[in-house]
Design a protein around this motif. Structure first.
Motif, PDB file in Angstrom:
ATOM      1  N   GLY A  95     -29.662  12.216  -4.237  1.00 42.43           N
ATOM      2  CA  GLY A  95     -30.140  13.111  -3.181  1.00 42.43           C
ATOM      3  C   GLY A  95     -30.669  12.344  -1.981  1.00 42.43           C
ATOM      4  N   SER A  96     -31.416  11.282  -2.236  1.00 40.33           N
ATOM      5  CA  SER A  96     -31.933  10.450  -1.146  1.00 40.33           C
ATOM      6  C   SER A  96     -30.792   9.813  -0.365  1.00 40.33           C
ATOM      7  CB  SER A  96     -32.838   9.346  -1.692  1.00 40.33           C
ATOM      8  OG  SER A  96     -33.998   9.885  -2.255  1.00 40.33           O
ATOM      9  N   SER A  97     -29.766   9.384  -1.078  1.00 44.65           N
ATOM     10  CA  SER A  97     -28.610   8.761  -0.427  1.00 44.65           C
ATOM     11  C   SER A  97     -27.870   9.757   0.453  1.00 44.65           C
ATOM     12  CB  SER A  97     -27.655   8.186  -1.477  1.00 44.65           C
ATOM     13  OG  SER A  97     -28.295   7.201  -2.244  1.00 44.65           O
ATOM     14  N   VAL A  98     -27.692  10.960  -0.039  1.00 42.95           N
ATOM     15  CA  VAL A  98     -27.011  11.996   0.739  1.00 42.95           C
ATOM     16  C   VAL A  98     -27.822  12.324   1.994  1.00 42.95           C
ATOM     17  CG1 VAL A  98     -26.264  14.419   0.732  1.00 42.95           C
ATOM     18  CG2 VAL A  98     -25.777  12.966  -1.235  1.00 42.95           C
ATOM     19  N   LYS A  99     -29.138  12.441   1.853  1.00 49.06           N
ATOM     20  CA  LYS A  99     -29.995  12.702   3.009  1.00 49.06           C
ATOM     21  C   LYS A  99     -29.921  11.562   4.021  1.00 49.06           C
ATOM     22  CE  LYS A  99     -34.175  13.975   2.575  1.00 49.06           C
ATOM     23  NZ  LYS A  99     -35.554  14.186   2.123  1.00 49.06           N
ATOM     24  N   SER A 100     -29.929  10.324   3.543  1.00 52.05           N
ATOM     25  CA  SER A 100     -29.844   9.176   4.442  1.00 52.05           C
ATOM     26  C   SER A 100     -28.527   9.180   5.211  1.00 52.05           C
ATOM     27  CB  SER A 100     -29.971   7.873   3.662  1.00 52.05           C
ATOM     28  OG  SER A 100     -31.247   7.771   3.080  1.00 52.05           O
ATOM     29  N   PHE A 101     -27.446   9.513   4.519  1.00 51.37           N
ATOM     30  CA  PHE A 101     -26.143   9.593   5.169  1.00 51.37           C
ATOM     31  C   PHE A 101     -26.157  10.683   6.248  1.00 51.37           C
ATOM     32  CE2 PHE A 101     -21.731  11.286   5.214  1.00 51.37           C
ATOM     33  CZ  PHE A 101     -21.111  10.167   5.744  1.00 51.37           C
ATOM     34  N   ALA A 102     -26.764  11.818   5.943  1.00 46.74           N
ATOM     35  CA  ALA A 102     -26.851  12.914   6.912  1.00 46.74           C
ATOM     36  C   ALA A 102     -27.650  12.487   8.137  1.00 46.74           C
ATOM     37  CB  ALA A 102     -27.487  14.146   6.261  1.00 46.74           C
ATOM     38  N   HIS A 103     -28.739  11.769   7.929  1.00 44.59           N
ATOM     39  CA  HIS A 103     -29.546  11.288   9.055  1.00 44.59           C
ATOM     40  C   HIS A 103     -28.769  10.278   9.898  1.00 44.59           C
ATOM     41  CE1 HIS A 103     -33.300  13.324   8.186  1.00 44.59           C
ATOM     42  NE2 HIS A 103     -33.150  13.012   6.918  1.00 44.59           N
ATOM     43  N   ALA A 104     -27.983   9.445   9.254  1.00 40.80           N
ATOM     44  CA  ALA A 104     -27.162   8.481   9.989  1.00 40.80           C
ATOM     45  C   ALA A 104     -26.137   9.205  10.859  1.00 40.80           C
ATOM     46  CB  ALA A 104     -26.469   7.521   9.024  1.00 40.80           C
ATOM     47  N   LEU A 105     -25.495  10.226  10.297  1.00 40.70           N
ATOM     48  CA  LEU A 105     -24.529  11.007  11.081  1.00 40.70           C
ATOM     49  C   LEU A 105     -25.207  11.691  12.269  1.00 40.70           C
ATOM     50  CD1 LEU A 105     -22.320  12.715   8.343  1.00 40.70           C
ATOM     51  CD2 LEU A 105     -21.703  10.809   9.834  1.00 40.70           C
ATOM     52  N   GLU A 106     -26.406  12.186  12.055  1.00 39.77           N
ATOM     53  CA  GLU A 106     -27.155  12.833  13.122  1.00 39.77           C
ATOM     54  C   GLU A 106     -27.481  11.841  14.238  1.00 39.77           C
ATOM     55  OE1 GLU A 106     -31.249  15.471  13.652  1.00 39.77           O
ATOM     56  OE2 GLU A 106     -30.659  14.772  11.671  1.00 39.77           O
ATOM     57  N   ALA A 107     -27.864  10.637  13.862  1.00 37.43           N
ATOM     58  CA  ALA A 107     -28.170   9.604  14.849  1.00 37.43           C
ATOM     59  C   ALA A 107     -26.920   9.205  15.628  1.00 37.43           C
ATOM     60  CB  ALA A 107     -28.778   8.382  14.166  1.00 37.43           C
ATOM     61  N   ILE A 108     -25.809   9.053  14.937  1.00 34.05           N
ATOM     62  CA  ILE A 108     -24.551   8.696  15.601  1.00 34.05           C
ATOM     63  C   ILE A 108     -24.157   9.785  16.598  1.00 34.05           C
ATOM     64  CG2 ILE A 108     -22.066   8.411  15.219  1.00 34.05           C
ATOM     65  CD1 ILE A 108     -22.841   7.016  12.531  1.00 34.05           C
ATOM     66  N   GLY A 109     -24.293  11.034  16.199  1.00 33.32           N
ATOM     67  CA  GLY A 109     -23.997  12.143  17.100  1.00 33.32           C
ATOM     68  C   GLY A 109     -24.887  12.135  18.329  1.00 33.32           C
ATOM     69  N   GLY A 110     -26.166  11.863  18.132  1.00 33.78           N
ATOM     70  CA  GLY A 110     -27.099  11.788  19.258  1.00 33.78           C
ATOM     71  C   GLY A 110     -26.745  10.673  20.219  1.00 33.78           C
ATOM     72  N   ILE A 111     -26.340   9.530  19.686  1.00 40.80           N
ATOM     73  CA  ILE A 111     -25.943   8.402  20.530  1.00 40.80           C
ATOM     74  C   ILE A 111     -24.702   8.758  21.344  1.00 40.80           C
ATOM     75  CG2 ILE A 111     -24.990   6.055  20.480  1.00 40.80           C
ATOM     76  CD1 ILE A 111     -26.862   5.568  18.032  1.00 40.80           C
ATOM     77  N   GLU A 112     -23.737   9.407  20.700  1.00 36.09           N
ATOM     78  CA  GLU A 112     -22.514   9.801  21.411  1.00 36.09           C
ATOM     79  C   GLU A 112     -22.815  10.781  22.539  1.00 36.09           C
ATOM     80  OE1 GLU A 112     -19.664  11.208  18.569  1.00 36.09           O
ATOM     81  OE2 GLU A 112     -19.351   9.212  17.730  1.00 36.09           O
ATOM     82  N   ILE A 113     -23.698  11.728  22.288  1.00 32.85           N
ATOM     83  CA  ILE A 113     -24.076  12.692  23.327  1.00 32.85           C
ATOM     84  C   ILE A 113     -24.777  11.976  24.468  1.00 32.85           C
ATOM     85  CG2 ILE A 113     -25.606  14.635  23.854  1.00 32.85           C
ATOM     86  CD1 ILE A 113     -24.944  15.689  21.019  1.00 32.85           C
ATOM     87  N   LEU A 114     -25.678  11.082  24.148  1.00 32.83           N
ATOM     88  CA  LEU A 114     -26.402  10.331  25.178  1.00 32.83           C
ATOM     89  C   LEU A 114     -25.443   9.516  26.036  1.00 32.83           C
ATOM     90  CD1 LEU A 114     -29.135   9.446  26.359  1.00 32.83           C
ATOM     91  CD2 LEU A 114     -29.144   7.612  24.663  1.00 32.83           C
ATOM     92  N   GLU A 115     -24.492   8.839  25.406  1.00 31.21           N
ATOM     93  CA  GLU A 115     -23.518   8.043  26.157  1.00 31.21           C
ATOM     94  C   GLU A 115     -22.654   8.927  27.046  1.00 31.21           C
ATOM     95  OE1 GLU A 115     -21.472   5.860  23.106  1.00 31.21           O
ATOM     96  OE2 GLU A 115     -23.008   4.301  23.045  1.00 31.21           O
ATOM     97  N   GLU A 116     -22.222  10.069  26.517  1.00 32.77           N
ATOM     98  CA  GLU A 116     -21.394  10.984  27.303  1.00 32.77           C
ATOM     99  C   GLU A 116     -22.150  11.512  28.512  1.00 32.77           C
ATOM    100  OE1 GLU A 116     -19.710  15.421  26.631  1.00 32.77           O
ATOM    101  OE2 GLU A 116     -19.248  13.970  25.036  1.00 32.77           O
ATOM    102  N   GLU A 117     -23.413  11.868  28.315  1.00 31.23           N
ATOM    103  CA  GLU A 117     -24.213  12.385  29.423  1.00 31.23           C
ATOM    104  C   GLU A 117     -24.487  11.316  30.469  1.00 31.23           C
ATOM    105  OE1 GLU A 117     -27.642  14.200  27.665  1.00 31.23           O
ATOM    106  OE2 GLU A 117     -26.574  16.067  27.285  1.00 31.23           O
TER     107      GLU A 117
END
Length: 69
Positions: free
Chosen positions: A37-59
């Motif tokens: 469960g901790s691993s799945v949550k960590s993976f989800a947080h990593a995906l969220e961070a990657i998405g945020g970085i992509e949005i920031l770069e696009e903006e």
């Protein structure tokens, strides 16, 4: 968010099973579920961070601020 929810659910199951466990084998199995469960949550947080970085770069490239946190 769904991955984070699944991870949280697995963690809760693992912790509950550890509390209710009566032998070492059950405790170890429950800890494995909690760690999964901790691993799945960590993976989800990593995906969220990657998405945020992509949005920031696009903006920053387009000078269009569409992102609302």
């Amino acid at each position: 968010m769904w991955l984070e929810t699944v991870g949280q659910f697995l963690q809760a199951i693992g912790v509950t099973q550890q509390i209710l466990a009566t032998n070492k084998q059950s405790i170890l199995q429950a800890q494995g579920i909690e760690i999964t469960g901790s691993s799945v949550k960590s993976f989800a947080h990593a995906l969220e961070a990657i998405g945020g970085i992509e949005i920031l770069e696009e903006e920053s490239l387009t000078d269009i601020m569409d992102f609302i946190p």
